[in-house]
Design an enzyme around this catalytic site. Sequence first.
Site, PDB file in Angstrom:
ATOM      1  N   HIS A  69      -2.502   3.321   8.518  1.00 57.91           N
ATOM      2  CA  HIS A  69      -2.955   3.409   7.164  1.00 57.91           C
ATOM      3  C   HIS A  69      -1.493   3.220   6.223  1.00 57.91           C
ATOM      4  O   HIS A  69      -1.472   2.686   5.207  1.00 57.91           O
ATOM      5  CB  HIS A  69      -3.457   5.146   6.676  1.00 57.91           C
ATOM      6  CG  HIS A  69      -3.826   5.591   5.423  1.00 57.91           C
ATOM      7  ND1 HIS A  69      -5.214   5.344   5.107  1.00 57.91           N
ATOM      8  CD2 HIS A  69      -2.819   5.459   4.562  1.00 57.91           C
ATOM      9  CE1 HIS A  69      -5.506   6.037   4.338  1.00 57.91           C
ATOM     10  NE2 HIS A  69      -4.030   5.907   3.494  1.00 57.91           N
ATOM     11  N   GLU A  70      -0.778   4.567   6.440  1.00 58.17           N
ATOM     12  CA  GLU A  70       0.576   4.542   5.815  1.00 58.17           C
ATOM     13  C   GLU A  70       1.338   3.156   6.041  1.00 58.17           C
ATOM     14  O   GLU A  70       1.995   1.755   5.178  1.00 58.17           O
ATOM     15  CB  GLU A  70       1.881   4.823   6.428  1.00 58.17           C
ATOM     16  CG  GLU A  70       0.813   6.608   5.522  1.00 58.17           C
ATOM     17  CD  GLU A  70       0.414   7.257   4.714  1.00 58.17           C
ATOM     18  OE1 GLU A  70       1.085   6.124   3.697  1.00 58.17           O
ATOM     19  OE2 GLU A  70      -0.782   7.560   4.683  1.00 58.17           O
ATOM     20  N   HIS A  89      -0.822   0.383   3.198  1.00 61.55           N
ATOM     21  CA  HIS A  89       0.208   0.165   1.755  1.00 61.55           C
ATOM     22  C   HIS A  89       1.249  -0.013   2.182  1.00 61.55           C
ATOM     23  O   HIS A  89       2.097  -1.054   0.828  1.00 61.55           O
ATOM     24  CB  HIS A  89       0.489   2.239   1.797  1.00 61.55           C
ATOM     25  CG  HIS A  89      -0.752   3.129   1.550  1.00 61.55           C
ATOM     26  ND1 HIS A  89      -1.303   2.493   0.566  1.00 61.55           N
ATOM     27  CD2 HIS A  89      -1.308   3.801   1.951  1.00 61.55           C
ATOM     28  CE1 HIS A  89      -2.467   3.525   0.378  1.00 61.55           C
ATOM     29  NE2 HIS A  89      -2.678   3.891   1.519  1.00 61.55           N
ATOM     30  N   GLU A 110      -5.158   1.465  -1.660  1.00 64.94           N
ATOM     31  CA  GLU A 110      -6.032   2.352  -0.229  1.00 64.94           C
ATOM     32  C   GLU A 110      -7.652   1.408  -0.095  1.00 64.94           C
ATOM     33  O   GLU A 110      -7.074   1.481   1.302  1.00 64.94           O
ATOM     34  CB  GLU A 110      -7.129   3.064  -1.293  1.00 64.94           C
ATOM     35  CG  GLU A 110      -7.621   5.032  -0.902  1.00 64.94           C
ATOM     36  CD  GLU A 110      -6.988   5.004   0.573  1.00 64.94           C
ATOM     37  OE1 GLU A 110      -5.226   5.299  -0.041  1.00 64.94           O
ATOM     38  OE2 GLU A 110      -6.580   6.063   1.008  1.00 64.94           O
TER      39      GLU A 110
HETATM   40 ZN    ZN Z   1      -3.620   6.228   1.357  1.00 67.94          ZN
END
Ligand code: ZN
Length: 496
Positions: free
Chosen positions: A261-262, A265, A291
């Site tokens: 997830h990170e 980003h 997101e």
């Molecule tokens: Zn996030």
Amino acid sequence: MSENLTRLKARLADVNALHAAVAIMDWDQQTFMPEGGAEARAQHVSQLSRLAHELLTADEVGTWLERSAGEVAPGSDDAALARVVKRDFDLATKIPSALVAKKSKLAAEGHEIWVRARANNDFVSFAPFLEQLLDIVREEANHLGYEHEPYDALLDQYEEGATADDCRRMFATLKENTVGLVRDITTHGVAVDDHLLCGEWDIARQKRLTEMMVKDIGFDFTRGRQDTAPHPFCTGWSIGDIRLTTRFQDHVCSSIFSSLHEAGHGMYEQGSPKAWDLTPLAGGVSLGIHESQSRLWENIVGRSKPFWKRYLHELHAEFPSLAAIYLDEFYRLVNKVQPSLIRVEADEVTYNLHVMVRFELECDMLNGTLAVKDLPAAWNAKYKEYLGVDVPSDSKGCLQDVHWSMGSIGYFPTYSMGNLLSYQIWNTLQQDIPNTDELIEKGEFGPILRWLQEHVYSQGRKYAPKELVMRVTGKPMQADDYVEALNKKYRDIYRI
Ligand code: ZN
């Protein structure tokens, strides 16, 4: 280049340096700083932030912006820069500083009150504070300005151009299609029991796995690093230095999905053009689009069967006790759907329902159709209706999130926008790259990353979010891709 633009850029460079200092201090605070540093750190951050704010909102910046407006070529990077800075300037100057100070004082007190109220399951002590905060937020919305309703102004701060009506449309489709899916899963689905994945897993081995996966998907460790933090986040201060964090918990995949997830980003941030580094044009354009990239790598890639076809044997090698779990079963385990009380632990299917509850309640409170004293009952009724769960206490109900205690109203919907856009963008990508399954299975993520790089990451903040979505996917944000993909995936997993 005109003199106005030159001066403006010099000022922006000063502001950028101060923001970078604050970001490094914040990263350090959440990763390595000893407890004793908290007081001094708070003071330093607040002073540097004040300086940055003063430099950005000074009268001369407004003058330079106005004068340079006619001097930049339409469609050029400078025109995009002027547009972005005008927006940042307006957001930073429209709300009177007295109101900003009043809010941050109230939010600081409110945070303490909220922590105690949550610990003691005491909504009554929090209610008067929330009422005052709502008044301030309504005032903020009036200063920011809006066409239809106060919520539009608040949401726009996080997602430029998005409105409450956009959210209503989005949630109407989601409600229609996911409430039923969740009900089918819980009543007719073949239950998924993932207790085998929980235990005490060696941290060095988890770390090795997450770093390998994050590196494989394309996060550039020569321009970033990964550390641990209690609440994972991604930050950075140049495209050459992006910081990821993850955390190790009792579920063997928790750190893996956190890291993916990170890294989503992080790769978005690493992908801005070099020429825009250290300027307001670099980085992600909005919370929702940001997101969409984290969710894309975490859910669409990371929770797919091809991904685990590639990595399950690596997991087995690190944790031999899991060797008896084969691919099909493992895929079911990492896609377990469980309606629950807590948003931050929610799965891909139920997540938006948690967000929808908060959006509807925020609108009702702002518009005055829901009194704060009636919030717990309204919250509980919605959890029963949408998720089918009984809320046992306000601590596990309307007091669970920190956001309202800080006066952050209007940004929950960006989480759901991210979910929707992740699939919408993915479906567009698959028109150009139809064999994504095959690539993922072989661990060849390059073509996927390059596509995202070309169409999304390299655009930085040049286009407003709605325009970027149109340019990338050829249509405005809508829920169809998401709803269709979810129904297909989860009806298969749950055999319904
Ligand atoms: Zn996030």
